[in-house]
Design a protein around this motif. Sequence first.
Motif, short mmCIF file in Angstrom:
data_model
loop_
_atom_site.label_atom_id
_atom_site.label_comp_id
_atom_site.label_asym_id
_atom_site.label_seq_id
_atom_site.Cartn_x
_atom_site.Cartn_y
_atom_site.Cartn_z
N ALA A 147 89.69 66.38 -18.93
CA ALA A 147 88.53 65.62 -19.48
C ALA A 147 88.65 64.16 -18.79
N LEU A 148 90.00 63.44 -18.79
CA LEU A 148 89.95 62.33 -17.99
C LEU A 148 89.60 62.28 -16.59
N LEU A 149 90.12 63.28 -15.90
CA LEU A 149 89.59 63.37 -14.68
C LEU A 149 88.24 63.40 -14.49
N MET A 150 87.60 64.15 -15.14
CA MET A 150 85.81 64.48 -15.30
C MET A 150 85.14 63.05 -15.56
N ILE A 151 85.96 62.47 -16.55
CA ILE A 151 85.26 61.10 -16.77
C ILE A 151 85.38 60.16 -15.55
N THR A 152 86.43 60.11 -14.78
CA THR A 152 86.42 59.31 -13.68
C THR A 152 85.50 59.60 -12.72
N ASP A 153 84.97 60.69 -12.58
CA ASP A 153 83.89 61.27 -11.54
C ASP A 153 82.73 60.65 -11.91
N ARG A 154 82.50 60.62 -13.37
CA ARG A 154 81.11 59.94 -13.89
C ARG A 154 81.16 58.31 -13.43
N ILE A 155 82.47 57.94 -13.96
CA ILE A 155 82.40 56.35 -13.70
C ILE A 155 82.53 55.81 -12.47
N ASP A 156 83.18 56.58 -11.35
CA ASP A 156 82.98 56.11 -10.19
C ASP A 156 81.83 56.16 -9.42
N GLY A 157 80.93 57.27 -9.74
CA GLY A 157 79.44 57.15 -9.09
C GLY A 157 78.74 56.12 -9.80
N ASP A 158 78.71 56.05 -11.06
CA ASP A 158 78.02 54.81 -11.83
C ASP A 158 78.38 53.50 -10.80
N LEU A 159 79.77 53.19 -11.08
CA LEU A 159 80.09 51.88 -10.13
C LEU A 159 79.66 51.93 -8.90
N ALA A 160 79.63 52.92 -8.13
CA ALA A 160 79.22 52.89 -6.72
C ALA A 160 77.93 52.32 -6.63
N ARG A 161 77.07 53.11 -7.27
CA ARG A 161 75.56 52.93 -7.44
C ARG A 161 75.14 51.36 -7.90
N LYS A 162 75.88 51.16 -8.95
CA LYS A 162 75.46 49.81 -9.83
C LYS A 162 75.91 48.43 -9.15
N HIS A 163 77.14 48.65 -8.35
CA HIS A 163 77.44 47.41 -7.74
C HIS A 163 77.66 47.41 -6.17
N ASN A 164 76.95 48.50 -5.71
CA ASN A 164 77.02 48.84 -4.06
C ASN A 164 77.95 48.82 -3.67
N LEU A 165 78.81 49.74 -4.14
CA LEU A 165 80.36 49.96 -3.40
C LEU A 165 80.13 51.37 -2.71
N VAL A 166 79.21 51.80 -2.26
CA VAL A 166 78.99 52.95 -1.47
C VAL A 166 79.59 52.71 0.03
N THR A 167 80.77 53.96 0.45
CA THR A 167 81.21 53.71 1.56
C THR A 167 81.31 54.89 2.17
#
Length: 207
Positions: free
Chosen positions: A59-79
């Motif tokens: 469950a925790l690892l799946m939550i990180t999947d959602r969070i990292d995608g949201d952060l990458a899109r919101k803060h222009n952290l796509v690499t």
Amino acid sequence: MEPAHASHQQDPQHVPSNLNIANALTVVRILGVPLFGWLLLTQDGEDVSTRVWAWVAFALLMITDRIDGDLARKHNLVTNFGKLADPIADKALTGMAFVGLSIIGVLWWWVTIVLLVREWGITLMRFVVKKYGVMPASQGGKIKTTLQALAIGGYVLPFELWDNTASDVLRWVTHVLMAAALVITVVTAVQYVRDAIALRRDAKSAA
């Protein structure tokens, strides 16, 4: 899961560093896969505590999947690293879950084989056709990801934790979720193959 990083249009004036929080969460997810696998596979007799901790880890690892995608899109952290590592992390986590569940006798092996062939096959195909264009995640792919995660969670958490009636209900709900995930997995695979063929054909025609 379908890659989240790839759906964001990056500002050409800003190239983010690979050392960012979104990528760090992706790495944490990759490093957490062996721990999840160990917890899933080390049940000691009737003691199901490690299975419960495996569910918590998943469950925790799946939550990180959602969070990292949201952060990458919101803060222009796509690499480029994120675009490569994110789907690998997703496939490693779900792959470990499917294989582990089959090893402990909770999930049929043929289901695991079908799911893994689809997941890794479509991921490989994405890389092959990348030179012709990007294949965005479809709505069906997103539904498939959600159904797979819910079914995996249902199978990982021991049914023995509940009384007989609740256990039977949860078992059948989980079976239905996995059946739906399996159907959508196959259907979306066919759609992705058709899209890849069309993408390649259109790119060659334009050239």
